[in-house]
Design a protein around this motif. Sequence first.
Motif, short mmCIF file in Angstrom:
data_model
loop_
_atom_site.label_atom_id
_atom_site.label_comp_id
_atom_site.label_asym_id
_atom_site.label_seq_id
_atom_site.Cartn_x
_atom_site.Cartn_y
_atom_site.Cartn_z
N LEU A 136 0.82 -1.21 0.00
CA LEU A 136 0.00 0.00 0.00
C LEU A 136 0.85 1.26 0.00
N PHE A 137 1.88 1.27 0.85
CA PHE A 137 2.77 2.43 0.88
C PHE A 137 3.40 2.66 -0.49
N GLN A 138 3.95 1.60 -1.09
CA GLN A 138 4.60 1.74 -2.38
C GLN A 138 3.61 2.15 -3.46
N PHE A 139 2.41 1.61 -3.41
CA PHE A 139 1.38 1.95 -4.39
C PHE A 139 1.06 3.44 -4.33
N MET A 140 0.86 3.95 -3.14
CA MET A 140 0.48 5.37 -2.99
C MET A 140 1.65 6.28 -3.33
N TRP A 141 2.85 5.93 -2.86
CA TRP A 141 4.01 6.77 -3.15
C TRP A 141 4.32 6.79 -4.64
N PHE A 171 -6.82 1.32 -0.65
CA PHE A 171 -6.61 1.45 0.80
C PHE A 171 -7.79 0.90 1.58
N PHE A 172 -9.01 1.26 1.19
CA PHE A 172 -10.18 0.82 1.94
C PHE A 172 -10.41 -0.68 1.80
N LEU A 173 -10.02 -1.26 0.68
CA LEU A 173 -10.16 -2.70 0.50
C LEU A 173 -9.19 -3.47 1.41
N ALA A 174 -8.04 -2.87 1.68
CA ALA A 174 -7.01 -3.58 2.45
C ALA A 174 -6.73 -2.91 3.79
N GLN A 175 -7.63 -2.07 4.28
CA GLN A 175 -7.33 -1.29 5.47
C GLN A 175 -7.18 -2.15 6.72
N ASP A 176 -7.91 -3.26 6.83
CA ASP A 176 -7.80 -4.10 8.02
C ASP A 176 -6.40 -4.68 8.15
N GLN A 177 -5.90 -5.25 7.07
CA GLN A 177 -4.55 -5.82 7.12
C GLN A 177 -3.50 -4.73 7.21
N PHE A 178 -3.77 -3.57 6.63
CA PHE A 178 -2.83 -2.47 6.72
C PHE A 178 -2.66 -2.02 8.16
N VAL A 179 -3.76 -1.82 8.86
CA VAL A 179 -3.69 -1.40 10.27
C VAL A 179 -3.03 -2.48 11.12
N GLU A 180 -3.36 -3.73 10.84
CA GLU A 180 -2.75 -4.83 11.59
C GLU A 180 -1.25 -4.88 11.37
N GLY A 181 -0.82 -4.67 10.13
CA GLY A 181 0.60 -4.72 9.84
C GLY A 181 1.35 -3.57 10.49
N ILE A 182 0.79 -2.36 10.47
CA ILE A 182 1.44 -1.22 11.09
C ILE A 182 1.52 -1.40 12.61
N ALA A 183 0.41 -1.88 13.20
CA ALA A 183 0.39 -2.08 14.65
C ALA A 183 1.39 -3.16 15.08
N ALA A 184 1.43 -4.26 14.34
CA ALA A 184 2.35 -5.34 14.68
C ALA A 184 3.79 -4.92 14.47
N GLY A 185 4.04 -4.17 13.41
CA GLY A 185 5.40 -3.72 13.16
C GLY A 185 5.90 -2.74 14.20
N GLY A 186 4.96 -2.09 14.91
CA GLY A 186 5.38 -1.12 15.91
C GLY A 186 5.69 -1.74 17.25
#
Length: 282
Positions: free
Chosen positions: A205-210, A264-279
């Motif tokens: 997602l980050f790479q797609f948006m950037w 982003f909205f299609l993958a927001q659940d996994q995105f939030v999970e990945g950011i939270a776990a990575g932190g």
Amino acid sequence: MTRQQKYKIQTIARYIILIAVGLVMIYPMIWMVGASFKATNAEIFGSIGFIPKEFTLDGYKNGWFASTYQFGRYMVNTYKFVIPKVVGTVVSSAIAAYGFSRFQFKARGFWFALMLSTLFLPQVVLNVPQFLLFTKWGWVDSYLPLVVPSFFACDTYFVFMLVQFMRGISRELEEAAEIDGCNSFKRFIYVVLPMVQPSLVSCALFQFMWSSNDFMGPLIYLNSTKKFTASLGLRMIMDTESGFDWNKTLALSVITLIPSLVIFFLAQDQFVEGIAAGGVKG
């Protein structure tokens, strides 16, 4: 006042503050969408309100056909290099991160520190040597300079992010797979990748948006108008007209945002999970 009442008041106050801050942050986007339906520049810049006095689709109609090629061509060109770049980034970063997090090799700490040091290099320092290199290889005026480096784990941030995530995965899982006969490649495919899937989605997602918003890269390497991306096409439309209508610019900006928002909205659940776990891992 009881403890329960205090808790309710604090919760209400907290949500009011969060809603207010959220509205302040999202209002520029709301204004952009509303202004794209306004008819004149005077109405667009006459107030901070986003509701048009006279609703019109002229900005979208005129903007779509404002240049030599339809704006849809520029959108297609954008994803011609964005999608391969996302795939290359995820694949190469995952492989590099697995090597740093699981294998012991000579001077591993040195190479990892050297890789992280590239994060401190501003892109403007690399533009000239990279341009000279790709010119020598005959890659200018193509998407190769924008895509190929991503297949060699050149995006250090994503490698570091995945290393931190993989370090939090229990090694016992891989040891059990090894007992069952899995080699390192199979352990990577069948054990590690499913565990880091949320983090991989975050990287994608980050790479797609950037990449979708990238202006400098296509500006440096693309010369042909027919190969321009959406960001270059939008800028070209602004440059070729004197006293242009801003509703066209805003309308095309809204169009370029739609794919990123949908993804982003299609993958927001996994995105939030990945950011939270990575932190919290690593």
